[in-house]
Motif scaffolding. Structure first.
Motif, short mmCIF file in Angstrom:
data_model
loop_
_atom_site.label_atom_id
_atom_site.label_comp_id
_atom_site.label_asym_id
_atom_site.label_seq_id
_atom_site.Cartn_x
_atom_site.Cartn_y
_atom_site.Cartn_z
N THR A 41 53.77 51.26 33.28
CA THR A 41 52.78 50.20 33.40
C THR A 41 52.13 50.21 34.77
OG1 THR A 41 54.12 48.87 31.87
CG2 THR A 41 52.39 47.72 33.10
N GLU A 42 52.94 50.34 35.79
CA GLU A 42 52.44 50.35 37.16
C GLU A 42 51.44 51.48 37.39
OE1 GLU A 42 54.58 49.83 41.48
OE2 GLU A 42 55.63 50.98 39.95
N ARG A 43 51.76 52.67 36.92
CA ARG A 43 50.88 53.83 37.11
C ARG A 43 49.53 53.61 36.43
NH1 ARG A 43 52.43 54.56 41.26
NH2 ARG A 43 54.60 54.91 41.50
N LEU A 44 49.57 53.10 35.21
CA LEU A 44 48.33 52.87 34.47
C LEU A 44 47.48 51.78 35.14
CD1 LEU A 44 46.65 53.75 32.10
CD2 LEU A 44 47.97 52.21 30.65
N ILE A 45 48.11 50.76 35.65
CA ILE A 45 47.38 49.69 36.35
C ILE A 45 46.73 50.25 37.61
CG2 ILE A 45 47.64 47.54 37.67
CD1 ILE A 45 49.88 46.83 35.60
N LEU A 46 47.47 51.03 38.38
CA LEU A 46 46.93 51.58 39.63
C LEU A 46 45.74 52.50 39.38
CD1 LEU A 46 50.22 52.19 41.65
CD2 LEU A 46 48.54 50.35 41.94
N VAL A 47 45.77 53.25 38.29
CA VAL A 47 44.63 54.10 37.94
C VAL A 47 43.40 53.24 37.66
CG1 VAL A 47 43.72 55.65 36.14
CG2 VAL A 47 45.99 56.06 37.11
N GLN A 48 43.60 52.15 36.95
CA GLN A 48 42.49 51.25 36.64
C GLN A 48 41.92 50.59 37.89
OE1 GLN A 48 43.10 48.79 32.92
NE2 GLN A 48 45.16 49.65 33.19
N LEU A 49 42.77 50.30 38.85
CA LEU A 49 42.34 49.63 40.08
C LEU A 49 41.63 50.57 41.05
CD1 LEU A 49 45.39 47.31 40.83
CD2 LEU A 49 43.21 46.70 39.77
N ALA A 50 41.71 51.86 40.82
CA ALA A 50 41.12 52.84 41.74
C ALA A 50 39.60 52.68 41.88
CB ALA A 50 41.46 54.26 41.29
N SER A 51 38.95 52.09 40.89
CA SER A 51 37.50 51.95 40.95
C SER A 51 37.05 50.65 41.64
CB SER A 51 36.92 52.00 39.53
OG SER A 51 37.40 50.92 38.77
N TYR A 52 37.98 49.85 42.08
CA TYR A 52 37.65 48.56 42.71
C TYR A 52 37.77 48.62 44.23
CZ TYR A 52 38.14 46.17 38.19
OH TYR A 52 38.01 45.76 36.89
N ASN A 53 36.91 47.85 44.89
CA ASN A 53 37.05 47.58 46.33
C ASN A 53 37.55 46.16 46.52
OD1 ASN A 53 36.05 50.06 47.27
ND2 ASN A 53 33.96 49.36 46.92
N LEU A 54 37.09 45.27 45.61
CA LEU A 54 37.46 43.86 45.64
C LEU A 54 37.66 43.42 44.20
CD1 LEU A 54 37.68 41.11 47.22
CD2 LEU A 54 35.24 40.81 46.69
N ILE A 55 38.75 42.70 43.95
CA ILE A 55 39.03 42.20 42.62
C ILE A 55 39.50 40.75 42.73
CG2 ILE A 55 41.42 43.04 42.60
CD1 ILE A 55 40.98 43.68 39.58
N LYS A 56 39.06 39.94 41.78
CA LYS A 56 39.52 38.55 41.75
C LYS A 56 40.94 38.52 41.18
CE LYS A 56 35.01 36.49 41.48
NZ LYS A 56 34.11 35.58 40.81
N LEU A 57 41.74 37.60 41.65
CA LEU A 57 43.13 37.50 41.24
C LEU A 57 43.26 37.39 39.72
CD1 LEU A 57 46.13 37.34 41.94
CD2 LEU A 57 45.82 34.88 42.31
N HIS A 58 42.43 36.55 39.11
CA HIS A 58 42.51 36.38 37.65
C HIS A 58 42.23 37.70 36.92
CE1 HIS A 58 42.45 34.40 33.79
NE2 HIS A 58 41.30 35.01 33.53
N GLU A 59 41.26 38.44 37.42
CA GLU A 59 40.92 39.73 36.79
C GLU A 59 42.08 40.72 36.93
OE1 GLU A 59 37.32 43.02 36.81
OE2 GLU A 59 37.18 41.29 38.12
N LEU A 60 42.72 40.73 38.08
CA LEU A 60 43.89 41.58 38.28
C LEU A 60 45.00 41.21 37.30
CD1 LEU A 60 45.59 43.69 39.78
CD2 LEU A 60 46.10 41.93 41.48
N ARG A 61 45.24 39.93 37.15
CA ARG A 61 46.27 39.47 36.22
C ARG A 61 45.92 39.85 34.79
NH1 ARG A 61 47.45 33.63 39.03
NH2 ARG A 61 49.01 34.39 40.52
N MET A 62 44.64 39.80 34.43
CA MET A 62 44.22 40.20 33.09
C MET A 62 44.44 41.70 32.87
SD MET A 62 43.50 37.64 31.26
CE MET A 62 42.88 38.57 29.88
N ILE A 63 44.20 42.49 33.88
CA ILE A 63 44.45 43.94 33.78
C ILE A 63 45.93 44.19 33.54
CG2 ILE A 63 44.51 46.11 35.10
CD1 ILE A 63 41.81 45.24 36.33
N ILE A 64 46.78 43.48 34.26
CA ILE A 64 48.23 43.64 34.08
C ILE A 64 48.62 43.25 32.66
CG2 ILE A 64 50.50 42.79 34.79
CD1 ILE A 64 49.26 42.47 37.65
#
Length: 86
Positions: A41-64
């Motif tokens: 799960t962690e690896r897949l989340i980190l791959v998705q986050l690679a395209s962000y410079n700034l993310i809102k907390l709620h959006e991060l939680r939704m990705i998780i």
């Protein structure tokens, strides 16, 4: 060699903090002790986050949440949803 890209998280109150991958690791460990689930799960989340410079907390939680659900860890996703999103 390219410098590692920085990711910031915008909290609900507007404050911005620097993302540390250990944050996700700790969240996932609070949901399950199964290291394979945490790692996948962690690896897949980190791959998705690679395209962000700034993310809102709620959006991060939704990705998780969505990542846990996509990997068919439905019970863990539900637990995360009730603890973090509801």
């Amino acid at each position: 060699m390219q410098a590692k890209k920085k990711l910031d998280i915008q909290l609900n109150d507007g404050k911005i903090i620097q993302f540390v991958p250990d944050m996700i690791h700790k969240d996932l460990l609070s949901l399950t002790n199964n290291q394979e689930i945490v790692y996948r799960t962690e690896r897949l989340i980190l791959v998705q986050l690679a395209s962000y410079n700034l993310i809102k907390l709620h959006e991060l939680r939704m990705i998780i949440y969505r990542t846990l659900d996509q990997l068919r860890y439905h019970k863990i996703a539900s637990k995360y949803y009730h603890e973090e999103l509801s």
